[in-house]
Write a protein that holds these residues in place. Structure first.
Motif, PDB file in Angstrom:
ATOM      1  N   ASN A  59       0.856  -1.177   0.000  1.00 57.44           N
ATOM      2  CA  ASN A  59       0.000   0.000   0.000  1.00 57.44           C
ATOM      3  C   ASN A  59       0.898   1.234   0.000  1.00 57.44           C
ATOM      4  N   PRO A  60       0.772   2.137  -1.007  1.00 55.47           N
ATOM      5  CA  PRO A  60       1.658   3.298  -1.051  1.00 55.47           C
ATOM      6  C   PRO A  60       1.466   4.245   0.132  1.00 55.47           C
ATOM      7  N   ALA A  61       0.266   4.324   0.666  1.00 58.08           N
ATOM      8  CA  ALA A  61      -0.006   5.208   1.802  1.00 58.08           C
ATOM      9  C   ALA A  61       0.534   4.624   3.100  1.00 58.08           C
ATOM     10  N   ASN A  62       0.471   3.305   3.253  1.00 57.44           N
ATOM     11  CA  ASN A  62       0.939   2.625   4.454  1.00 57.44           C
ATOM     12  C   ASN A  62       1.797   1.444   4.019  1.00 57.44           C
ATOM     13  N   LYS A  63       3.108   1.618   4.029  1.00 58.38           N
ATOM     14  CA  LYS A  63       4.031   0.597   3.519  1.00 58.38           C
ATOM     15  C   LYS A  63       4.019  -0.685   4.340  1.00 58.38           C
ATOM     16  N   ARG A  64       3.445  -0.647   5.535  1.00 60.34           N
ATOM     17  CA  ARG A  64       3.367  -1.853   6.367  1.00 60.34           C
ATOM     18  C   ARG A  64       2.254  -2.784   5.897  1.00 60.34           C
ATOM     19  N   GLU A  65       1.410  -2.317   5.039  1.00 59.91           N
ATOM     20  CA  GLU A  65       0.237  -3.084   4.608  1.00 59.91           C
ATOM     21  C   GLU A  65       0.470  -3.641   3.210  1.00 59.91           C
ATOM     22  N   ILE A  66       0.162  -4.925   3.030  1.00 55.70           N
ATOM     23  CA  ILE A  66       0.314  -5.587   1.743  1.00 55.70           C
ATOM     24  C   ILE A  66      -1.071  -5.942   1.224  1.00 55.70           C
ATOM     25  N   ASN A  67      -1.367  -5.506   0.000  1.00 55.77           N
ATOM     26  CA  ASN A  67      -2.618  -5.852  -0.660  1.00 55.77           C
ATOM     27  C   ASN A  67      -2.390  -7.183  -1.364  1.00 55.77           C
ATOM     28  N   CYS A  68      -3.112  -8.215  -0.967  1.00 61.41           N
ATOM     29  CA  CYS A  68      -2.880  -9.561  -1.479  1.00 61.41           C
ATOM     30  C   CYS A  68      -3.518  -9.747  -2.853  1.00 61.41           C
ATOM     31  N   ASP A  69      -2.759 -10.364  -3.766  1.00 61.09           N
ATOM     32  CA  ASP A  69      -3.333 -10.792  -5.031  1.00 61.09           C
ATOM     33  C   ASP A  69      -3.828 -12.227  -4.841  1.00 61.09           C
ATOM     34  N   ASP A  70      -4.258 -12.888  -5.929  1.00 66.78           N
ATOM     35  CA  ASP A  70      -4.837 -14.233  -5.806  1.00 66.78           C
ATOM     36  C   ASP A  70      -3.839 -15.244  -5.239  1.00 66.78           C
ATOM     37  N   LYS A  71      -2.589 -15.157  -5.663  1.00 74.51           N
ATOM     38  CA  LYS A  71      -1.579 -16.109  -5.160  1.00 74.51           C
ATOM     39  C   LYS A  71      -1.358 -15.937  -3.659  1.00 74.51           C
ATOM     40  N   LEU A  72      -1.287 -14.692  -3.201  1.00 73.69           N
ATOM     41  CA  LEU A  72      -1.051 -14.453  -1.774  1.00 73.69           C
ATOM     42  C   LEU A  72      -2.296 -14.755  -0.938  1.00 73.69           C
ATOM     43  N   LYS A  73      -3.480 -14.537  -1.501  1.00 76.68           N
ATOM     44  CA  LYS A  73      -4.709 -14.869  -0.764  1.00 76.68           C
ATOM     45  C   LYS A  73      -4.754 -16.358  -0.452  1.00 76.68           C
ATOM     46  N   GLU A  74      -4.262 -17.166  -1.395  1.00 74.56           N
ATOM     47  CA  GLU A  74      -4.236 -18.613  -1.190  1.00 74.56           C
ATOM     48  C   GLU A  74      -3.320 -18.978  -0.022  1.00 74.56           C
ATOM     49  N   LEU A  75      -2.220 -18.246   0.127  1.00 75.16           N
ATOM     50  CA  LEU A  75      -1.274 -18.520   1.212  1.00 75.16           C
ATOM     51  C   LEU A  75      -1.730 -17.931   2.547  1.00 75.16           C
ATOM     52  N   PHE A  76      -2.347 -16.755   2.501  1.00 77.79           N
ATOM     53  CA  PHE A  76      -2.659 -16.005   3.718  1.00 77.79           C
ATOM     54  C   PHE A  76      -4.131 -16.103   4.120  1.00 77.79           C
ATOM     55  N   GLU A  77      -4.682 -17.290   4.044  1.00 79.63           N
ATOM     56  CA  GLU A  77      -6.031 -17.589   4.544  1.00 79.63           C
ATOM     57  C   GLU A  77      -7.107 -16.713   3.922  1.00 79.63           C
ATOM     58  N   GLY A  78      -6.955 -16.312   2.670  1.00 82.97           N
ATOM     59  CA  GLY A  78      -7.968 -15.542   1.964  1.00 82.97           C
ATOM     60  C   GLY A  78      -8.082 -14.083   2.370  1.00 82.97           C
ATOM     61  N   LYS A  79      -7.120 -13.562   3.084  1.00 87.01           N
ATOM     62  CA  LYS A  79      -7.179 -12.167   3.538  1.00 87.01           C
ATOM     63  C   LYS A  79      -6.896 -11.223   2.376  1.00 87.01           C
ATOM     64  N   GLU A  80      -7.617 -10.106   2.347  1.00 87.90           N
ATOM     65  CA  GLU A  80      -7.416  -9.079   1.320  1.00 87.90           C
ATOM     66  C   GLU A  80      -6.150  -8.274   1.602  1.00 87.90           C
ATOM     67  N   LYS A  81      -5.945  -7.901   2.864  1.00 88.66           N
ATOM     68  CA  LYS A  81      -4.796  -7.100   3.271  1.00 88.66           C
ATOM     69  C   LYS A  81      -4.110  -7.785   4.442  1.00 88.66           C
ATOM     70  N   VAL A  82      -2.783  -7.708   4.447  1.00 91.24           N
ATOM     71  CA  VAL A  82      -1.991  -8.337   5.494  1.00 91.24           C
ATOM     72  C   VAL A  82      -0.949  -7.327   5.960  1.00 91.24           C
ATOM     73  N   ASN A  83      -0.757  -7.230   7.278  1.00 94.13           N
ATOM     74  CA  ASN A  83       0.320  -6.421   7.829  1.00 94.13           C
ATOM     75  C   ASN A  83       1.617  -7.188   7.608  1.00 94.13           C
TER      76      ASN A  83
END
Length: 146
Positions: A106-130
């Protein structure tokens, strides 16, 4: 500030309550220091080698311990990384490479990652991950050795 107040505030700290040195004494000391020639350093003497001294080989450091140890991983993480086993450090490196490559922070908050489809599969379907959650969310993908 009166002297009794100063003593009470600084609780008798002698460095703070000492009278200031005159500027003439410090200027004279500075001249003396700069006028002194620097002392030459003594050269280190080489150690004599005994006839029995041999070069010792470097100690082998075990680089396959802890988070650097390759372990079996889940099929979901295996398909993401393209390998059946990986170390935790290597998995995190490759996930961060994916995040940087696809510009998922996230450009506004660099600590936040916006998950794409590949990352959603790894991170329990979450849209955003710290970014601090990545290690915790990956721990379920590493099979525990018994």
């Amino acid at each position: 500030m009166s002297s009794s107040t100063a003593i009470r505030v600084f609780r008798g700290c002698s460095a703070l309550l000492a009278p200031a040195k005159s500027s003439t004494s410090t200027a004279g000391a500075a001249v003396k220091i700069s006028a002194a020639a620097p002392k030459p350093k003594a050269k280190a003497k080489p150690k004599p080698k005994a006839s029995g001294d041999e070069v010792k080989p470097k100690r082998n450091v075990n680089r396959t311990a802890g988070i650097l140890k390759p372990t079996p991983i889940s099929p979901a993480l295996g398909s993401f990384l393209g390998a059946p086993e990986s170390s935790r450090a290597e998995a995190v490196k490759q996930i961060w490479a994916h995040i940087k490559l696809h510009n998922l922070q996230n450009p506004a908050n660099k600590r936040e990652i916006n998950c794409d489809d590949k990352l959603k599969e790894l991170f329990e379907g979450k849209e955003k991950v710290n970014f601090l959650e990545i290690g915790k969310l990956l721990s379920r993908h590493f099979v525990k050795a018994e």
